[in-house]
Design an enzyme around this catalytic site. Structure first.
Site, PDB file in Angstrom:
ATOM      1  CE1 TYR A  14       1.237  -0.239   4.459  1.00 51.63           C
ATOM      2  CE2 TYR A  14       0.098   1.937   4.311  1.00 51.63           C
ATOM      3  CZ  TYR A  14       0.784   0.940   4.906  1.00 51.63           C
ATOM      4  OH  TYR A  14       1.480   1.297   6.259  1.00 51.63           O
ATOM      5  CD  GLU A  46      10.100   1.925  10.380  1.00 55.47           C
ATOM      6  OE1 GLU A  46      10.234   2.955   9.540  1.00 55.47           O
ATOM      7  OE2 GLU A  46      10.213   0.807  10.074  1.00 55.47           O
ATOM      8  NE  ARG A  82       6.914   4.062   0.628  1.00 59.01           N
ATOM      9  CZ  ARG A  82       6.444   5.054   1.280  1.00 59.01           C
ATOM     10  NH1 ARG A  82       7.671   5.097   2.276  1.00 59.01           N
ATOM     11  NH2 ARG A  82       5.340   5.539   1.678  1.00 59.01           N
ATOM     12  CG  LEU A 127       8.566   2.728   4.461  1.00 58.94           C
ATOM     13  CD1 LEU A 127       8.153   1.306   3.764  1.00 58.94           C
ATOM     14  CD2 LEU A 127       7.155   3.410   4.686  1.00 58.94           C
ATOM     15  NE  ARG A 138      -5.247 -19.918   4.894  1.00 56.09           N
ATOM     16  CZ  ARG A 138      -4.581 -20.719   5.491  1.00 56.09           C
ATOM     17  NH1 ARG A 138      -4.700 -22.092   4.993  1.00 56.09           N
ATOM     18  NH2 ARG A 138      -3.499 -20.358   6.260  1.00 56.09           N
ATOM     19  CE  LYS A 176       3.399   3.404   3.114  1.00 56.79           C
ATOM     20  NZ  LYS A 176       3.341   3.234   4.616  1.00 56.79           N
TER      21      LYS A 176
HETATM   22  N1  PDD Z   1       3.014   5.229   7.209  1.00 53.18           N
HETATM   23  N2  PDD Z   1       7.631   3.924   8.722  1.00 53.18           N
HETATM   24  C1  PDD Z   1       6.708   3.271   8.853  1.00 53.18           C
HETATM   25  C2  PDD Z   1       6.569   1.880   9.211  1.00 53.18           C
HETATM   26  C3  PDD Z   1       5.693   3.644   7.940  1.00 53.18           C
HETATM   27  O1  PDD Z   1       4.195   2.998   7.936  1.00 53.18           O
HETATM   28  C4  PDD Z   1       5.550   4.955   7.460  1.00 53.18           C
HETATM   29  C5  PDD Z   1       4.309   5.490   6.817  1.00 53.18           C
HETATM   30  C6  PDD Z   1       6.477   5.664   7.425  1.00 53.18           C
HETATM   31  C7  PDD Z   1       6.797   7.246   6.840  1.00 53.18           C
HETATM   32  O2  PDD Z   1       6.508   7.120   5.536  1.00 53.18           O
HETATM   33  P1  PDD Z   1       6.301   8.146   4.457  1.00 53.18           P
HETATM   34  O3  PDD Z   1       6.995   9.422   4.952  1.00 53.18           O
HETATM   35  O4  PDD Z   1       6.514   7.477   3.126  1.00 53.18           O
HETATM   36  O5  PDD Z   1       4.584   8.143   4.917  1.00 53.18           O
HETATM   37  C8  PDD Z   1       7.672   5.190   8.126  1.00 53.18           C
HETATM   38  C9  PDD Z   1       1.707   5.480   6.679  1.00 53.18           C
HETATM   39  C10 PDD Z   1       1.561   7.096   6.604  1.00 53.18           C
HETATM   40  C11 PDD Z   1       0.499   4.699   7.199  1.00 53.18           C
HETATM   41  O6  PDD Z   1       0.603   3.690   7.120  1.00 53.18           O
HETATM   42  O7  PDD Z   1      -0.673   5.413   7.477  1.00 53.18           O
END
Ligand code: PDD
Length: 284
Positions: free
Chosen positions: A32, A179, A51, A204, A99, A147
């Site tokens: 996603y 993170e 990405r 990420l 499945r 992601k």
């Molecule tokens: N999440 N690290 C993780 C684990 C994340 O899920 C996200 C983003 C980020 C920051 O990435 P970016 O700057 O590209 O948004 C770092 C999104 C916002 C979400 O899952 O809602």
């Protein structure tokens, strides 16, 4: 009622459905992106697409649409749902099949879903007040650079943090912060250097991180991409996180220890303002 995009169709949200056999539902076999919308325009759309394609290719998945087609869907959803500020969520799963742990080798069509959410991203209280985070072990799988929708650990950890009166978690692997639950983590140490973990499979590769690191370098702010420990974070001058939805969010306490004077610090505040200005100017 909100309009949602599912596999080529724009549908009212109560008619937008996917199969119970979808591998996204059964195996979290889906990836996603979350793209911010400011002033009805998309922030860093091309970064998110790049990405998304990388996540797909790491999982041997396909997206049967061009960037231009995905952009057109984003714009149409923003328009019909009157989103001036908020997000567009894009999810691509491998598709549906009986499945089986094995990826089906033929005949699968990926499921593509996009929807919007209205959200106050800019005038957000935590942007002004700062976030309280607690540290937890990073128990996610070790391909955090992809992601995927496999978000249960992060979701559980953030929920537990809320139940303990905090706002979010910072995850820790071998003594070093990786993170946040859905954001990248930074400190400003006592020398005034911004420190954030280097890119690897452990985090990420945030699109906001990329933009904020660029802003900091342009402003000749000292910045080091390296791991930092929880102790270093607790004794930092400032701390903050970045994401598409949180932009640059100051962190004012870690595990109950106040960071700096407990108020959003000057580096985080400045980067938030500059990031906001440049992403607004470049939104499409
Ligand atoms: N999440 N690290 C993780 C684990 C994340 O899920 C996200 C983003 C980020 C920051 O990435 P970016 O700057 O590209 O948004 C770092 C999104 C916002 C979400 O899952 O809602």
């Amino acid at each position: 009622m909100r309009t949602v995009y599912v596999n080529g169709k724009y549908l009212p949200e109560n008619e937008a459905t996917v199969s119970v056999f979808d591998r996204g539902f059964l195996f979290a076999d889906a990836v996603y992106e979350v793209t911010a919308v400011f002033d009805g325009r998309l922030v860093d759309f091309h970064g998110h697409m790049t990405r998304l394609r990388r996540s797909l290719s790491e999982l041997q998945m396909e997206l049967p649409a061009s960037d231009a087609e995905i952009l057109a869907i984003h714009r149409e959803l923003v328009r019909v749902n009157n989103v001036t500020e908020g997000i567009v969520y894009t999810q691509v799963s491998r598709g549906s099949a009986d499945r089986d742990f094995l990826f089906p080798d033929v005949g699968l069509t990926s499921t593509v879903v996009l929807f919007t959410q209205h959200k106050n991203l800019i005038d957000n209280p935590t942007g002004r007040r700062g976030l309280h985070v607690i540290t937890v072990p990073d128990q996610r799988w070790r391909r955090c650079d992809i992601k995927t929708v496999q978000l249960l650990y992060s979701s559980l950890a953030k929920t537990r943090a809320k139940q303990q009166g905090a706002d979010d978690v910072w995850m820790v692997l071998d003594g070093f912060v990786t993170e946040g639950s859905s954001n990248n983590a930074y400190i400003v140490n006592q020398d005034g250097t911004i420190v954030t973990r280097e890119l690897s499979n452990d985090i990420l590769h945030g699109i906001t991180r990329h933009a904020v690191v660029r802003c900091a370098r342009n402003l000749q702010m000292p910045l080091a991409e390296r791991p930092f420990t929880v102790d270093e974070a607790r004794s930092a001058r400032e701390a903050f996180s970045t994401s598409a939805t949180g932009l640059v969010s100051p962190v004012t306490s870690i595990d109950g220890v106040t960071i700096g004077d407990g108020k959003p610090g000057p580096v985080a505040t400045r980067l938030r303002d500059i990031y906001l200005e440049s992403s607004r100017a470049n939104a499409i």
